[in-house]
Design an enzyme around this catalytic site. Structure first.
Site, PDB file in Angstrom:
ATOM      1  N   SER A 184       0.847  -1.194   0.000  1.00 59.57           N
ATOM      2  CA  SER A 184       0.000   0.000   0.000  1.00 59.57           C
ATOM      3  C   SER A 184       0.882   1.243   0.000  1.00 59.57           C
ATOM      4  CB  SER A 184      -0.872   0.027   1.260  1.00 59.57           C
ATOM      5  OG  SER A 184      -1.559   1.266   1.361  1.00 59.57           O
ATOM      6  N   TYR A 188      -1.535  -0.510  10.352  1.00 60.61           N
ATOM      7  CA  TYR A 188      -1.682  -1.025   8.980  1.00 60.61           C
ATOM      8  C   TYR A 188      -0.525  -0.547   8.103  1.00 60.61           C
ATOM      9  CZ  TYR A 188      -3.555  -1.132   4.171  1.00 60.61           C
ATOM     10  OH  TYR A 188      -3.722  -1.309   2.806  1.00 60.61           O
TER      11      TYR A 188
HETATM   12  P1  NAP Z   1     -11.306  -5.944   0.267  1.00 61.80           P
HETATM   13  O1  NAP Z   1     -12.161  -5.426  -0.839  1.00 61.80           O
HETATM   14  O2  NAP Z   1     -11.684  -5.716   1.667  1.00 61.80           O
HETATM   15  O3  NAP Z   1     -11.070  -7.514   0.012  1.00 61.80           O
HETATM   16  C1  NAP Z   1     -10.262  -8.202   0.905  1.00 61.80           C
HETATM   17  C2  NAP Z   1     -10.076  -9.622   0.425  1.00 61.80           C
HETATM   18  O4  NAP Z   1      -9.175 -10.286   1.337  1.00 61.80           O
HETATM   19  C3  NAP Z   1     -11.343 -10.433   0.410  1.00 61.80           C
HETATM   20  O5  NAP Z   1     -11.240 -11.366  -0.639  1.00 61.80           O
HETATM   21  C4  NAP Z   1     -11.334 -11.133   1.770  1.00 61.80           C
HETATM   22  O6  NAP Z   1     -12.040 -12.348   1.799  1.00 61.80           O
HETATM   23  C5  NAP Z   1      -9.850 -11.402   1.897  1.00 61.80           C
HETATM   24  N1  NAP Z   1      -9.396 -11.558   3.278  1.00 61.80           N
HETATM   25  C6  NAP Z   1      -9.581 -10.735   4.334  1.00 61.80           C
HETATM   26  N2  NAP Z   1      -9.008 -11.237   5.434  1.00 61.80           N
HETATM   27  C7  NAP Z   1      -8.432 -12.402   5.065  1.00 61.80           C
HETATM   28  C8  NAP Z   1      -7.703 -13.398   5.740  1.00 61.80           C
HETATM   29  N3  NAP Z   1      -7.409 -13.307   7.052  1.00 61.80           N
HETATM   30  N4  NAP Z   1      -7.291 -14.486   5.066  1.00 61.80           N
HETATM   31  C9  NAP Z   1      -7.582 -14.607   3.756  1.00 61.80           C
HETATM   32  N5  NAP Z   1      -8.272 -13.712   3.045  1.00 61.80           N
HETATM   33  C10 NAP Z   1      -8.693 -12.626   3.704  1.00 61.80           C
HETATM   34  O7  NAP Z   1      -9.816  -5.363   0.126  1.00 61.80           O
HETATM   35  P2  NAP Z   1      -9.054  -4.674  -1.096  1.00 61.80           P
HETATM   36  O8  NAP Z   1      -9.274  -3.214  -1.007  1.00 61.80           O
HETATM   37  O9  NAP Z   1      -9.299  -5.390  -2.362  1.00 61.80           O
HETATM   38  O10 NAP Z   1      -7.547  -4.907  -0.613  1.00 61.80           O
HETATM   39  C11 NAP Z   1      -6.732  -5.926  -1.153  1.00 61.80           C
HETATM   40  C12 NAP Z   1      -5.294  -5.616  -0.789  1.00 61.80           C
HETATM   41  O11 NAP Z   1      -4.962  -4.317  -1.298  1.00 61.80           O
HETATM   42  C13 NAP Z   1      -5.045  -5.544   0.719  1.00 61.80           C
HETATM   43  O12 NAP Z   1      -3.783  -6.109   1.008  1.00 61.80           O
HETATM   44  C14 NAP Z   1      -5.032  -4.059   1.007  1.00 61.80           C
HETATM   45  O13 NAP Z   1      -4.258  -3.747   2.129  1.00 61.80           O
HETATM   46  C15 NAP Z   1      -4.415  -3.526  -0.273  1.00 61.80           C
HETATM   47  N6  NAP Z   1      -4.709  -2.117  -0.522  1.00 61.80           N
HETATM   48  C16 NAP Z   1      -5.976  -1.684  -0.732  1.00 61.80           C
HETATM   49  C17 NAP Z   1      -6.201  -0.325  -0.956  1.00 61.80           C
HETATM   50  C18 NAP Z   1      -7.556   0.247  -1.195  1.00 61.80           C
HETATM   51  O14 NAP Z   1      -7.702   1.475  -1.167  1.00 61.80           O
HETATM   52  N7  NAP Z   1      -8.564  -0.556  -1.441  1.00 61.80           N
HETATM   53  C19 NAP Z   1      -5.126   0.556  -0.951  1.00 61.80           C
HETATM   54  C20 NAP Z   1      -3.856   0.079  -0.729  1.00 61.80           C
HETATM   55  C21 NAP Z   1      -3.655  -1.262  -0.508  1.00 61.80           C
HETATM   56  P3  NAP Z   1     -13.655 -12.391   2.092  1.00 61.80           P
HETATM   57  O15 NAP Z   1     -14.324 -11.917   0.828  1.00 61.80           O
HETATM   58  O16 NAP Z   1     -13.944 -13.814   2.374  1.00 61.80           O
HETATM   59  O17 NAP Z   1     -13.897 -11.482   3.249  1.00 61.80           O
END
Ligand code: NAP
Length: 249
Positions: A144, A158
């Site tokens: 991130s 985080y």
């Molecule tokens: P999201 O929409 O909340 O999706 C999270 C995903 O991770 C879901 O598939 C969830 O499964 C799964 N998950 C959560 N906890 C888990 C665990 N303990 N073990 C296995 N799977 C787990 O998140 P996202 O925004 O796509 O984020 C994905 C990655 O990008 C993360 O690492 C996040 O830190 C990073 N990121 C996101 C952003 C942003 O703005 N969105 C920015 C920077 C970095 P379920 O569907 O079963 O809950």
């Protein structure tokens, strides 16, 4: 040669789901993991299969070693040897200052974001590295922009976990560079997914998006495109790279 079998953690929603779809379109057979949302995982698998690809879903909490072992084993049984990894699963806590954090919350964030990524990398390297008789293959870690911004007043824990992910990427890349395994890191900025609501800030994208230098939040598909490029042979001389996908933030 087709790209092979890609394991995408957290592939049921958000960036992971977009990555699973884009990787399948690029020819990967995709094993995606989810934690709770079996319906969302099944939808991603269904979309990939309907488009002529191969996919499966496995329930796994990446912070639990046995779950990670089972997910890799399931992927191998169903699709064949794993030859690529996207360590994407990640969580944020509720908005809080450091002086408000509980040990339990920090432990959970570090367990999922750091321990989970390391366990998945370990299993991938054991299968992919030429040192272990594997064919080589790419790893992409989803970090991130928080790792360089620090997320003050929101979730410094985080941000610190993502600093660890950056370092994991750089260190592992150098460790396995001569073993056919490329390791790169993608650092998304503010991306329109459910993660903000799960951290108690459903308005975060609308609130902060306009302040991004490009004037908007990004999409999961825009991050997925960068991940899939790093997985592919066009990125064949990239390892240990940190790629910001953050609209200039
Ligand atoms: P999201 O929409 O909340 O999706 C999270 C995903 O991770 C879901 O598939 C969830 O499964 C799964 N998950 C959560 N906890 C888990 C665990 N303990 N073990 C296995 N799977 C787990 O998140 P996202 O925004 O796509 O984020 C994905 C990655 O990008 C993360 O690492 C996040 O830190 C990073 N990121 C996101 C952003 C942003 O703005 N969105 C920015 C920077 C970095 P379920 O569907 O079963 O809950």
């Amino acid at each position: 040669m087709p790209p092979g079998v890609l394991l995408v953690t957290g592939g049921s929603r958000g960036i992971g789901a977009a990555t699973a779809r884009a990787a399948a379109a690029a020819g990967w057979s995709v094993a995606l993991t989810f934690q709770d949302d079996a319906r969302a995982a099944a939808e991603v698998v269904g979309d990939i299969v309907a488009a002529g690809g191969q996919a499966m879903a496995a329930r796994a909490d990446v912070s639990v070693e046995d779950d990670v072992l089972d997910a890799f084993a399931d992927a191998e049984t169903t699709l064949g040897p794993v030859t690529g990894l996207v360590a994407n699963a990640g969580i944020v806590g509720q908005r809080a200052r450091v002086d408000e954090l509980t040990a339990e919350r920090v432990q959970r964030v570090l367990a999922v974001n750091v321990l989970g990524a390391i366990l998945c990398c370990r299993e991938a390297v054991r299968r992919m590295s030429t040192r272990h008789g594997g064919p080589g293959g790419p790893i992409v870690l989803v970090s991130s922009a928080a790792s360089r911004l620090g997320s003050p007043g929101e979730y410094v824990d985080y941000a610190a976990s993502k600093g660890a992910v950056d370092t994991l990427g750089v260190g592992l890349a150098r460790e396995v560079a001569a073993e056919g395994v490329r390791v790169n890191v993608v650092r998304p900025g503010i991306i329109d997914t459910d993660i903000h609501a799960s951290g108690g800030q459903p308005d975060r994208v609308d609130r902060l998006g306009p302040a991004v230098p490009m004037g908007r939040a990004g999409t999961a598909e825009e991050v997925a495109a960068a991940v899939v490029w790093l997985l592919g042979e066009d990125a064949g001389y990239c390892t240990g790279s940190l790629l910001d996908v953050a609209g200039g933030r």
